[in-house]
Design an enzyme around this catalytic site. Sequence first.
Site, PDB file in Angstrom:
ATOM      1  N   LYS A 279       2.146  -7.575   5.412  1.00  0.00           N
ATOM      2  CA  LYS A 279       1.760  -6.630   4.543  1.00  0.00           C
ATOM      3  C   LYS A 279       2.813  -5.316   4.484  1.00  0.00           C
ATOM      4  CE  LYS A 279      -1.876  -4.801   2.367  1.00  0.00           C
ATOM      5  NZ  LYS A 279      -2.794  -5.489   1.976  1.00  0.00           N
TER       6      LYS A 279
ATOM      7  N   LEU B 178     -17.740  -0.664  -9.825  1.00  0.00           N
ATOM      8  CA  LEU B 178     -18.441  -0.928 -11.078  1.00  0.00           C
ATOM      9  C   LEU B 178     -16.730  -1.040 -11.395  1.00  0.00           C
ATOM     10  CD1 LEU B 178     -21.369  -0.404 -13.117  1.00  0.00           C
ATOM     11  CD2 LEU B 178     -20.303  -3.009 -11.737  1.00  0.00           C
TER      12      LEU B 178
ATOM     13  N   LYS C 134      -7.117 -13.459   7.494  1.00  0.00           N
ATOM     14  CA  LYS C 134      -8.393 -14.077   5.714  1.00  0.00           C
ATOM     15  C   LYS C 134      -7.633 -14.811   5.469  1.00  0.00           C
ATOM     16  CE  LYS C 134      -8.577 -11.713   1.163  1.00  0.00           C
ATOM     17  NZ  LYS C 134      -8.042 -10.447   0.983  1.00  0.00           N
TER      18      LYS C 134
ATOM     19  N   ARG D 241       1.431  -1.897  -0.104  1.00  0.00           N
ATOM     20  CA  ARG D 241      -0.432   0.214  -0.202  1.00  0.00           C
ATOM     21  C   ARG D 241       0.570   1.402  -0.011  1.00  0.00           C
ATOM     22  NH1 ARG D 241      -5.497   0.062   4.091  1.00  0.00           N
ATOM     23  NH2 ARG D 241      -5.747  -0.642   2.393  1.00  0.00           N
TER      24      ARG D 241
END
Length: 341
Positions: free
Chosen positions: A77, A173, A65, A41
């Site tokens: 991460k 979308l 997860k 990130r």
Amino acid sequence: MGDFHDEGCEQLRAVWDRVSRAHVLVAVHDTRLGPAHGGIRRWAYEGLDDARRDVVALARAMTWKCALAEVPSGGGKAVILDRPDLDREAAYRLVGRVVEQLGGAFYTGPDVNTTAADLRVVAEETEFVATDAADGPGDLAAATAEGVLAALLALAERLGRPADQLRCIVQGLGAVGAGLCERLAARGAKVLVADVVAARVEDAVQRFGVEPLSVDDVCTTEADIYAPCALGGALTEAVAASIPVRGVCGAANNVFAGERAVQEAHRRGLLVVPDFVANAGALIQGALWNLRGERVDAERIRRIGATTGEVLARSAEEDRPPLELALQLARERVERAGRAP
Ligand code: NAI
């Protein structure tokens, strides 16, 4: 930078490149189930403490997860402290070098603000990174869409709604949201779609026969299921208290804006599938490719549906929010692995 032991991370590296002044943090939270996995990130953090809190929380979330996705991997991460004059290439190279030094304890890939081009830079420094190369894991967003669909259908079953009678709202979308729309429409569901980019709405209407919805009406329009596939934090306490749907299941990370929203949704009987259960398709596909060179099929991704069913059933039995149950289930799996000989 203080003591990280209490945060439960196995390793946390803070690295500074003297020449470019790029600053990155890499956290390996837990590898009891297998090598850590987590994306990179890039974010304009307020400072090192802010970045450190984020990287640790994100890495920890990846551990849960992975456990629920039943992949032999753990949580990690990387974050880059962004700033207007950041030497972006140098920063990604630095991440690549740290990942390489970890020697396979951590595999990385995309996350917020990291592009395919950035990952190609990382790949010049380390082999432990997923890129869009032809010999890579394949279309990860499609895997995520398949997994969200499986979770959403498990939720629909819980609500007593067959797919062809479902009315769903898909917000966002992008790669995942569009893939979800296509899959829902193919099963005969009625789908309403919203995106801040009008062209994406038009495209979905043309290709999948879905109905357009204004972004301002997403949280006030009646439906069976709301699928947030844009940004996190969609369920504030007020939205959780009023949104006229019976269930929520989407790809967006951190769908709840806070703990009070979790409790409010539960009080109302609004069933919210934990995001890290629903959106694990890309992780499953990427991790099994990285660790075993395995190309997973849709059937493997669809096991997310069974996990969702288990979480929702236990949530109902114990009268606790699905999020709490999912975290408990994940912790149990990691602890069990930790005790294995
Ligand atoms: P994306 O960036 O391709 O698409 C996001 C879409 O949401 C864009 O079309 C954007 O215009 C739209 N959007 C942004 N703000 C909006 C708003 N307020 N209302 C309506 N639409 C809005 O992202 P992608 O890859 O489709 O991922 C969607 C979500 O799922 C993200 O939160 C991502 O972190 C999460 N996720 C994605 C995975 C993947 O495999 N791509 C894996 C796990 C989680």
